[in-house]
Each structure stands twice: as structure tokens, then as C-alpha cells.
Design a protein around this motif. Structure first.
Motif, PDB file in Angstrom:
ATOM      1  N   SER A  37       0.782  -1.538  -0.061  1.00  8.50           N
ATOM      2  CA  SER A  37       0.043   0.102  -0.277  1.00  8.50           C
ATOM      3  C   SER A  37       0.783   1.246  -0.030  1.00  8.50           C
ATOM      4  CB  SER A  37      -0.967   0.039   1.338  1.00  8.50           C
ATOM      5  OG  SER A  37      -0.260   0.071   2.386  1.00  8.50           O
TER       6      SER A  37
ATOM      7  N   ALA B  67      -2.674  -1.173  -3.161  1.00  7.45           N
ATOM      8  CA  ALA B  67      -3.515   0.074  -2.499  1.00  7.45           C
ATOM      9  C   ALA B  67      -2.980   1.277  -3.039  1.00  7.45           C
ATOM     10  CB  ALA B  67      -3.935  -0.119  -1.240  1.00  7.45           C
TER      11      ALA B  67
ATOM     12  N   PRO C 244      -5.269   4.006  -3.422  1.00  4.83           N
ATOM     13  CA  PRO C 244      -6.361   5.004  -3.436  1.00  4.83           C
ATOM     14  C   PRO C 244      -6.121   6.687  -3.471  1.00  4.83           C
ATOM     15  CG  PRO C 244      -6.208   4.167  -1.386  1.00  4.83           C
ATOM     16  CD  PRO C 244      -5.178   3.522  -2.351  1.00  4.83           C
TER      17      PRO C 244
ATOM     18  N   ASP D 296      -6.546  -1.126  -6.022  1.00  3.33           N
ATOM     19  CA  ASP D 296      -7.208  -0.030  -5.484  1.00  3.33           C
ATOM     20  C   ASP D 296      -6.875   1.240  -6.218  1.00  3.33           C
ATOM     21  OD1 ASP D 296      -8.791   1.959  -4.569  1.00  3.33           O
ATOM     22  OD2 ASP D 296      -8.503   1.080  -2.328  1.00  3.33           O
TER      23      ASP D 296
ATOM     24  N   SER E 254      -9.203   3.918  -6.758  1.00  2.00           N
ATOM     25  CA  SER E 254     -10.275   4.587  -6.619  1.00  2.00           C
ATOM     26  C   SER E 254      -9.931   6.165  -6.238  1.00  2.00           C
ATOM     27  CB  SER E 254     -11.213   4.146  -5.579  1.00  2.00           C
ATOM     28  OG  SER E 254     -10.611   3.819  -4.360  1.00  2.00           O
TER      29      SER E 254
ATOM     30  N   GLN F 125     -10.574  -1.601  -8.731  1.00  2.00           N
ATOM     31  CA  GLN F 125     -11.107  -0.593  -8.314  1.00  2.00           C
ATOM     32  C   GLN F 125     -10.919   0.740  -8.929  1.00  2.00           C
ATOM     33  OE1 GLN F 125     -12.058  -0.630  -3.803  1.00  2.00           O
ATOM     34  NE2 GLN F 125     -10.951  -2.632  -3.915  1.00  2.00           N
TER      35      GLN F 125
ATOM     36  N   ALA G 147     -11.870   7.585 -10.686  1.00  3.99           N
ATOM     37  CA  ALA G 147     -10.699   7.780 -10.952  1.00  3.99           C
ATOM     38  C   ALA G 147     -10.324   8.862 -12.259  1.00  3.99           C
ATOM     39  CB  ALA G 147      -9.986   6.371 -11.550  1.00  3.99           C
TER      40      ALA G 147
END
Length: 197
Positions: free
Chosen positions: A89, A109, A111, A129, A131, A149, A153
Motif C-alpha cells: 500500500s 492500494a 487510492p 485500488d 479509486s 477499483q 479515477a
């Protein structure tokens, strides 16, 4: 034999242009470590934490950073070739301009990440991810984005040719000027409910 290090914390260390070779770090923490222009070939980092680490202009080939956490790290002009970052992440990291060629970044991750102008080519990004991420002007070609995900975006002027866009809801992203190929156009039209005849 690869050098194996477990549960060690490194603080305020200068590893400028360090050659990490095929070292293996497990559950290690790196805080304020300077890895500018460092080079890794076959290095493995498992469940490590990186805080305020400078990866500027570093080069990583066939290395693994699995289930690692990156916080407030700088990846200015960093390059990852054939690397594995499964389950890692990124939080509040400076990721521009980043180059990723090949490898497996599934379940990563990112995001809300600022990924404007980054280059992601032929890399596996399954269930990543992204997003709210900003991929304006990014090159995302030949990328496996299945299950990704992508809600909210920004894909403005992004080159998405050859990537798997089956998880993309065209109505849930900003997409003005994004470039796709003919096959992808069919997938996106079907996602919008059009019937191709």
C-alpha cells in the motif's frame, strides 16, 4: 547465499546509490532512509514498512516488495522492471514520474494517488485500488486491470490501449480524451449497455 535480515529498524541512514543485490528483508522498518539512485536486482522485502524514504531515481529489477507499506515516500523517476509488489500500500507518496514495466502489482492500494503522467506497461494490476487516483496523461498499456477499483479515477488523456478494462465503469470515471483500441471500445460500449451488431 542471499543476506537475510529480520525485524530490524533502520533510521536516518544514507544508502545513496547502494547496491542491494539479492538481499532479503522481512518485517523490517525503514524511516528517513535515503535510497536515492539505489539499485536492487532480485532483492526481497516482505511485510516491511517504509516511512519518508527517498527512492528517487532508484532502479529495481526482478525484486519483490510484498505486503509492504509505503508512507510519505518519494519515487521521483524511480523505475521498477519485472518487480512484484503484491498486497503493498502507498499513502501520501510522491509517485511522479514513476515507470513500471512488467511484474505483478496485484492487490496494491493506491487510492487517491497522484499518478499523472506515470508509465505502467505490461504489468499485472489485478484488483488494484485506484479509486479516486489521478491518472491524467498516464500511459497504462498492456496492463491487467481485471477486478480493479477505479471509481472516481481520472483517466483524462490516459493511453489505455491493450489493457483489460472489464472492471471499468465508464460512467464512474473522468475519461475525456482517454485513448482505447477497437476491442476495448466494444467492451466499454457493452458496459454502457450498448448491443454491438
Amino acid at each position: 547465499m542471499a543476506e537475510h535480515t529480520e525485524d530490524v529498524t533502520y533510521r536516518d541512514e544514507d544508502w545513496y546509490a547502494e547496491e542491494l543485490g539479492d538481499r532479503h528483508f522481512v518485517r523490517c522498518s525503514f524511516f528517513h532512509v535515503d535510497l536515492t539512485e539505489a539499485v536492487s536486482q532480485g532483492a526481497v522485502f516482505t511485510e516491511c514498512v517504509f516511512g519518508n524514504v527517498a527512492f528517487n531515481a532508484s532502479r529495481h529489477t526482478d525484486s519483490a516488495f510484498t505486503r509492504c507499506t509505503f508512507k510519505r515516500c518519494n519515487f521521483f523517476e524511480a523505475e521498477f522492471t519485472g518487480c512484484k509488489l503484491v498486497g503493498s500500500s502507498f499513502e501520501q507518496c510522491d509517485l511522479r514520474p514513476l515507470r513500471v514495466d512488467g511484474g505483478d502489482w496485484s492487490f496494491v492500494a493506491l487510492p487517491g494517488a497522484d499518478l499523472r503522467g506515470v508509465r505502467l506497461t505490461d504489468v499485472r494490476l489485478r484488483e488494484v485500488d485506484l479509486s479516486g487516483a489521478d491518472l491524467t496523461g498516464a500511459t497504462v498499456t498492456g496492463v491487467d486491470l481485471s477486478g480493479a477499483q477505479l471509481h472516481a479515477a481520472k483517466l483524462i488523456r490516459a493511453d489505455l490501449r491493450g489493457s483489460d478494462l472489464t472492471a471499468l465503469d465508464p460512467t464512474a470515471v473522468e475519461r475525456a480524451g482517454a485513448v482505447v483500441d477497437a476491442e476495448q471500445a466494444i467492451v466499454l460500449a457493452q458496459a454502457l449497455g450498448f448491443e454491438i451488431r
